[in-house]
Motif scaffolding. Structure first.
Motif, PDB file in Angstrom:
ATOM      1  N   ALA A   1      -4.001  -1.448  -4.147  1.00  0.00           N
ATOM      2  CA  ALA A   1      -3.998  -2.299  -2.946  1.00  0.00           C
ATOM      3  C   ALA A   1      -4.708  -3.619  -3.218  1.00  0.00           C
ATOM      4  O   ALA A   1      -4.313  -4.663  -2.697  1.00  0.00           O
ATOM      5  N   TYR A   2      -5.744  -3.601  -4.051  1.00  0.00           N
ATOM      6  CA  TYR A   2      -6.450  -4.821  -4.413  1.00  0.00           C
ATOM      7  C   TYR A   2      -5.519  -5.781  -5.156  1.00  0.00           C
ATOM      8  O   TYR A   2      -5.636  -7.000  -5.035  1.00  0.00           O
TER       9      TYR A   2
ATOM     10  N   LYS B   1      -2.541  -6.222  -4.439  1.00  0.00           N
ATOM     11  CA  LYS B   1      -1.567  -6.636  -3.429  1.00  0.00           C
ATOM     12  C   LYS B   1      -0.209  -5.943  -3.587  1.00  0.00           C
ATOM     13  O   LYS B   1       0.833  -6.519  -3.303  1.00  0.00           O
ATOM     14  N   ARG B   2      -0.246  -4.704  -4.015  1.00  0.00           N
ATOM     15  CA  ARG B   2       0.960  -3.876  -4.070  1.00  0.00           C
ATOM     16  C   ARG B   2       0.764  -2.760  -3.045  1.00  0.00           C
ATOM     17  O   ARG B   2       0.486  -1.624  -3.375  1.00  0.00           O
ATOM     18  N   PHE B   3       0.899  -3.138  -1.772  1.00  0.00           N
ATOM     19  CA  PHE B   3       0.512  -2.261  -0.682  1.00  0.00           C
ATOM     20  C   PHE B   3       1.426  -1.047  -0.528  1.00  0.00           C
ATOM     21  O   PHE B   3       0.948   0.036  -0.199  1.00  0.00           O
TER      22      PHE B   3
ATOM     23  N   ALA C   1       0.421   1.338  -3.166  1.00  0.00           N
ATOM     24  CA  ALA C   1      -0.903   1.884  -2.848  1.00  0.00           C
ATOM     25  C   ALA C   1      -0.811   2.946  -1.767  1.00  0.00           C
ATOM     26  O   ALA C   1      -1.465   3.993  -1.849  1.00  0.00           O
ATOM     27  N   ALA C   2       0.016   2.700  -0.770  1.00  0.00           N
ATOM     28  CA  ALA C   2       0.184   3.691   0.299  1.00  0.00           C
ATOM     29  C   ALA C   2       0.828   4.964  -0.234  1.00  0.00           C
ATOM     30  O   ALA C   2       0.449   6.078   0.144  1.00  0.00           O
TER      31      ALA C   2
ATOM     32  N   THR D   1       6.552   4.228   3.990  1.00  0.00           N
ATOM     33  CA  THR D   1       6.867   3.461   2.780  1.00  0.00           C
ATOM     34  C   THR D   1       8.346   3.530   2.454  1.00  0.00           C
ATOM     35  O   THR D   1       8.924   2.545   1.990  1.00  0.00           O
TER      36      THR D   1
END
Length: 145
Positions: free
Chosen positions: A22-23, A25-27, A30-31, A78
């Motif tokens: 998530a850091y 920016k691949r949300f 990450a989810a 997702t």
């Protein structure tokens, strides 16, 4: 007891990886990682790992079902977002690459020297009066009149 510890450690590691993802920016990724990492924790909390424990009236077991539900909601969300965006990351990358126009050669805008594929130009009519009746005469001759 060791199985619960291992499952908890796996879940903690997975959530750490999800935080790093998530850091970056691949949300969506990450989810999804968070959803996968919550499954072992949910299984421990529901009592599947230690089936003989009192699962029916345990608040921890119901919290585990809640965690499994949260995991399922993350999976479903997702997948929905991924479908609305148009597929996986590789598919979107391939679509973007296909949408880019090809580079034009430097000499492509120069006029060609050879005979083009344009139709031959018609000769200009000599005078306006003769041209009007010449078309009619050609049609009449064509039909044999």
């Amino acid at each position: 007891m060791i199985a619960e510890t291992v499952c908890s450690a796996v879940s903690a590691a997975g959530l750490g990886i999800a935080a790093v993802t998530a850091y970056r920016k691949r949300f969506l990724a990450a989810a999804r990682i968070a959803a996968y990492s919550l499954v072992p924790l949910g299984l421990v909390m529901t009592g599947v790992v230690d089936w003989l424990a009192d699962t029916a009236f345990s608040p921890t077991a119901w919290a585990g079902f809640g965690v499994l539900g949260l995991s399922w909601v993350l999976f479903a969300t997702t997948r929905t977002v991924e479908r609305r965006r148009g597929g996986t990351r590789k598919e979107r990358k391939a679509a973007r690459a296909a949408a880019r126009p090809e580079a034009v050669a430097p000499g492509a805008s120069a006029p060609s020297l050879g005979q083009g594929s344009r139709p031959a130009a018609r000769p200009a009519p000599a005078s306006r009066g003769e041209d009007d009746f010449s078309d009619i005469e050609a049609i009449l001759k064509k039909h044999g009149i």
